[in-house]
Design a protein around this motif. Sequence first.
Motif, PDB file in Angstrom:
ATOM      1  N   LYS A  18       0.829  -1.203   0.000  1.00  0.00           N
ATOM      2  CA  LYS A  18       0.000   0.000   0.000  1.00  0.00           C
ATOM      3  C   LYS A  18       0.866   1.256   0.000  1.00  0.00           C
ATOM      4  O   LYS A  18       0.580   2.223  -0.699  1.00  0.00           O
ATOM      5  CB  LYS A  18      -0.898  -0.006   1.236  1.00  0.00           C
ATOM      6  N   GLN A  19       1.942   1.251   0.759  1.00  0.00           N
ATOM      7  CA  GLN A  19       2.859   2.391   0.801  1.00  0.00           C
ATOM      8  C   GLN A  19       3.532   2.605  -0.551  1.00  0.00           C
ATOM      9  O   GLN A  19       3.697   3.737  -1.008  1.00  0.00           O
ATOM     10  CB  GLN A  19       3.906   2.178   1.898  1.00  0.00           C
ATOM     11  N   ALA A  20       3.905   1.513  -1.228  1.00  0.00           N
ATOM     12  CA  ALA A  20       4.527   1.630  -2.550  1.00  0.00           C
ATOM     13  C   ALA A  20       3.545   2.199  -3.568  1.00  0.00           C
ATOM     14  O   ALA A  20       3.920   3.000  -4.419  1.00  0.00           O
ATOM     15  CB  ALA A  20       5.032   0.264  -3.004  1.00  0.00           C
ATOM     16  N   LEU A  21       2.264   1.815  -3.492  1.00  0.00           N
ATOM     17  CA  LEU A  21       1.260   2.371  -4.397  1.00  0.00           C
ATOM     18  C   LEU A  21       1.088   3.868  -4.168  1.00  0.00           C
ATOM     19  O   LEU A  21       0.948   4.639  -5.112  1.00  0.00           O
ATOM     20  CB  LEU A  21      -0.081   1.663  -4.192  1.00  0.00           C
ATOM     21  N   LYS A  22       1.091   4.295  -2.922  1.00  0.00           N
ATOM     22  CA  LYS A  22       0.930   5.714  -2.613  1.00  0.00           C
ATOM     23  C   LYS A  22       2.107   6.533  -3.135  1.00  0.00           C
ATOM     24  O   LYS A  22       1.934   7.642  -3.628  1.00  0.00           O
ATOM     25  CB  LYS A  22       0.782   5.923  -1.111  1.00  0.00           C
ATOM     26  N   LYS A  23       3.316   5.988  -3.023  1.00  0.00           N
ATOM     27  CA  LYS A  23       4.495   6.715  -3.479  1.00  0.00           C
ATOM     28  C   LYS A  23       4.584   6.779  -4.997  1.00  0.00           C
ATOM     29  O   LYS A  23       5.042   7.766  -5.554  1.00  0.00           O
ATOM     30  CB  LYS A  23       5.761   6.061  -2.929  1.00  0.00           C
ATOM     31  N   LEU A  27      -1.477  11.065  -8.244  1.00  0.00           N
ATOM     32  CA  LEU A  27      -2.868  11.497  -8.315  1.00  0.00           C
ATOM     33  C   LEU A  27      -3.506  11.547  -6.927  1.00  0.00           C
ATOM     34  O   LEU A  27      -3.250  10.698  -6.085  1.00  0.00           O
ATOM     35  CB  LEU A  27      -3.678  10.546  -9.200  1.00  0.00           C
ATOM     36  N   SER A  28      -4.339  12.557  -6.735  1.00  0.00           N
ATOM     37  CA  SER A  28      -5.087  12.669  -5.486  1.00  0.00           C
ATOM     38  C   SER A  28      -6.470  13.232  -5.774  1.00  0.00           C
ATOM     39  O   SER A  28      -6.705  13.822  -6.823  1.00  0.00           O
ATOM     40  CB  SER A  28      -4.344  13.565  -4.487  1.00  0.00           C
ATOM     41  N   VAL A  29      -7.367  13.027  -4.823  1.00  0.00           N
ATOM     42  CA  VAL A  29      -8.730  13.507  -4.919  1.00  0.00           C
ATOM     43  C   VAL A  29      -8.964  14.443  -3.746  1.00  0.00           C
ATOM     44  O   VAL A  29      -8.582  14.138  -2.614  1.00  0.00           O
ATOM     45  CB  VAL A  29      -9.732  12.332  -4.867  1.00  0.00           C
ATOM     46  N   ARG A  30      -9.575  15.593  -4.019  1.00  0.00           N
ATOM     47  CA  ARG A  30      -9.879  16.555  -2.960  1.00  0.00           C
ATOM     48  C   ARG A  30     -11.388  16.714  -2.859  1.00  0.00           C
ATOM     49  O   ARG A  30     -12.055  17.054  -3.826  1.00  0.00           O
ATOM     50  CB  ARG A  30      -9.217  17.893  -3.255  1.00  0.00           C
ATOM     51  N   ALA A  31     -11.906  16.451  -1.659  1.00  0.00           N
ATOM     52  CA  ALA A  31     -13.333  16.618  -1.370  1.00  0.00           C
ATOM     53  C   ALA A  31     -13.443  17.618  -0.228  1.00  0.00           C
ATOM     54  O   ALA A  31     -13.080  17.310   0.904  1.00  0.00           O
ATOM     55  CB  ALA A  31     -13.969  15.294  -0.988  1.00  0.00           C
ATOM     56  N   GLY A  32     -13.914  18.814  -0.556  1.00  0.00           N
ATOM     57  CA  GLY A  32     -13.964  19.864   0.461  1.00  0.00           C
ATOM     58  C   GLY A  32     -12.556  20.290   0.827  1.00  0.00           C
ATOM     59  O   GLY A  32     -11.758  20.656  -0.027  1.00  0.00           O
ATOM     60  N   ASP A  33     -12.196  20.196   2.107  1.00  0.00           N
ATOM     61  CA  ASP A  33     -10.851  20.564   2.547  1.00  0.00           C
ATOM     62  C   ASP A  33      -9.981  19.345   2.822  1.00  0.00           C
ATOM     63  O   ASP A  33      -8.856  19.475   3.285  1.00  0.00           O
ATOM     64  CB  ASP A  33     -10.929  21.451   3.793  1.00  0.00           C
ATOM     65  N   ARG A  34     -10.457  18.141   2.521  1.00  0.00           N
ATOM     66  CA  ARG A  34      -9.691  16.912   2.739  1.00  0.00           C
ATOM     67  C   ARG A  34      -9.174  16.373   1.413  1.00  0.00           C
ATOM     68  O   ARG A  34      -9.833  16.487   0.382  1.00  0.00           O
ATOM     69  CB  ARG A  34     -10.563  15.863   3.416  1.00  0.00           C
ATOM     70  N   SER A  35      -7.976  15.803   1.460  1.00  0.00           N
ATOM     71  CA  SER A  35      -7.345  15.259   0.266  1.00  0.00           C
ATOM     72  C   SER A  35      -6.965  13.800   0.517  1.00  0.00           C
ATOM     73  O   SER A  35      -6.517  13.444   1.612  1.00  0.00           O
ATOM     74  CB  SER A  35      -6.096  16.074  -0.067  1.00  0.00           C
ATOM     75  N   ARG A  40      -5.029   3.340  -7.203  1.00  0.00           N
ATOM     76  CA  ARG A  40      -5.076   2.867  -8.591  1.00  0.00           C
ATOM     77  C   ARG A  40      -6.126   3.681  -9.334  1.00  0.00           C
ATOM     78  O   ARG A  40      -7.084   4.143  -8.738  1.00  0.00           O
ATOM     79  CB  ARG A  40      -5.491   1.386  -8.653  1.00  0.00           C
ATOM     80  N   SER A  41      -5.938   3.828 -10.649  1.00  0.00           N
ATOM     81  CA  SER A  41      -6.945   4.506 -11.460  1.00  0.00           C
ATOM     82  C   SER A  41      -7.097   3.758 -12.784  1.00  0.00           C
ATOM     83  O   SER A  41      -6.170   3.108 -13.257  1.00  0.00           O
ATOM     84  CB  SER A  41      -6.553   5.961 -11.712  1.00  0.00           C
ATOM     85  N   VAL A  60     -16.010  15.912  -6.582  1.00  0.00           N
ATOM     86  CA  VAL A  60     -14.636  15.961  -6.084  1.00  0.00           C
ATOM     87  C   VAL A  60     -13.742  16.550  -7.174  1.00  0.00           C
ATOM     88  O   VAL A  60     -14.098  16.554  -8.348  1.00  0.00           O
ATOM     89  CB  VAL A  60     -14.104  14.564  -5.673  1.00  0.00           C
ATOM     90  N   ASP A  61     -12.571  17.041  -6.772  1.00  0.00           N
ATOM     91  CA  ASP A  61     -11.575  17.555  -7.707  1.00  0.00           C
ATOM     92  C   ASP A  61     -10.402  16.593  -7.744  1.00  0.00           C
ATOM     93  O   ASP A  61      -9.929  16.149  -6.704  1.00  0.00           O
ATOM     94  CB  ASP A  61     -11.094  18.937  -7.283  1.00  0.00           C
ATOM     95  N   MET A  62      -9.908  16.283  -8.947  1.00  0.00           N
ATOM     96  CA  MET A  62      -8.775  15.384  -9.106  1.00  0.00           C
ATOM     97  C   MET A  62      -7.538  16.195  -9.471  1.00  0.00           C
ATOM     98  O   MET A  62      -7.600  17.082 -10.321  1.00  0.00           O
ATOM     99  CB  MET A  62      -9.056  14.353 -10.191  1.00  0.00           C
ATOM    100  N   PHE A  63      -6.423  15.886  -8.802  1.00  0.00           N
ATOM    101  CA  PHE A  63      -5.168  16.598  -9.004  1.00  0.00           C
ATOM    102  C   PHE A  63      -4.045  15.628  -9.321  1.00  0.00           C
ATOM    103  O   PHE A  63      -4.027  14.502  -8.832  1.00  0.00           O
ATOM    104  CB  PHE A  63      -4.792  17.363  -7.723  1.00  0.00           C
TER     105      PHE A  63
END
Length: 114
Positions: A18-23, A27-35, A40-41, A60-63
């Motif tokens: 899971k840590q390797a996937l995050k690194k 890509l991230s998703v922002r919903a309100g003030d949380r990211s 995977r996408s 949501v916003d994708m970055f």
Amino acid sequence: MSTFLSPEVQAGLDAARKQALKKSNRLSVRAGDRSFKILRSWNNGFSLDADEAPHLRGLVDMFDGTTHLSRCLIVASGEEGDEIEFEYKRTTEAADRQPLDFYRRPDAPIALLE
């Protein structure tokens, strides 16, 4: 040779995966003030870590890093292991300028010089 792994070793391997996937994924998703980091996408959806992300629903916003890619309407479609999967209902690409409400000719002048 035995392929049995103790629960502690299996939990450690899962955490490392899971840590390797995050690194590896920016890509991230922002919903309100949380990211939340996207693990995977694919063409019509993405997955988030079930431990960190709630069952998001709505807009949501994708970055990609700090670059705004799109605004998406999503719904949670299910859980697979320790990931929550989401599907897009609608996706709108982000633009760097306001849309025009008229047709601009390709050969139109940019500025008026006197």
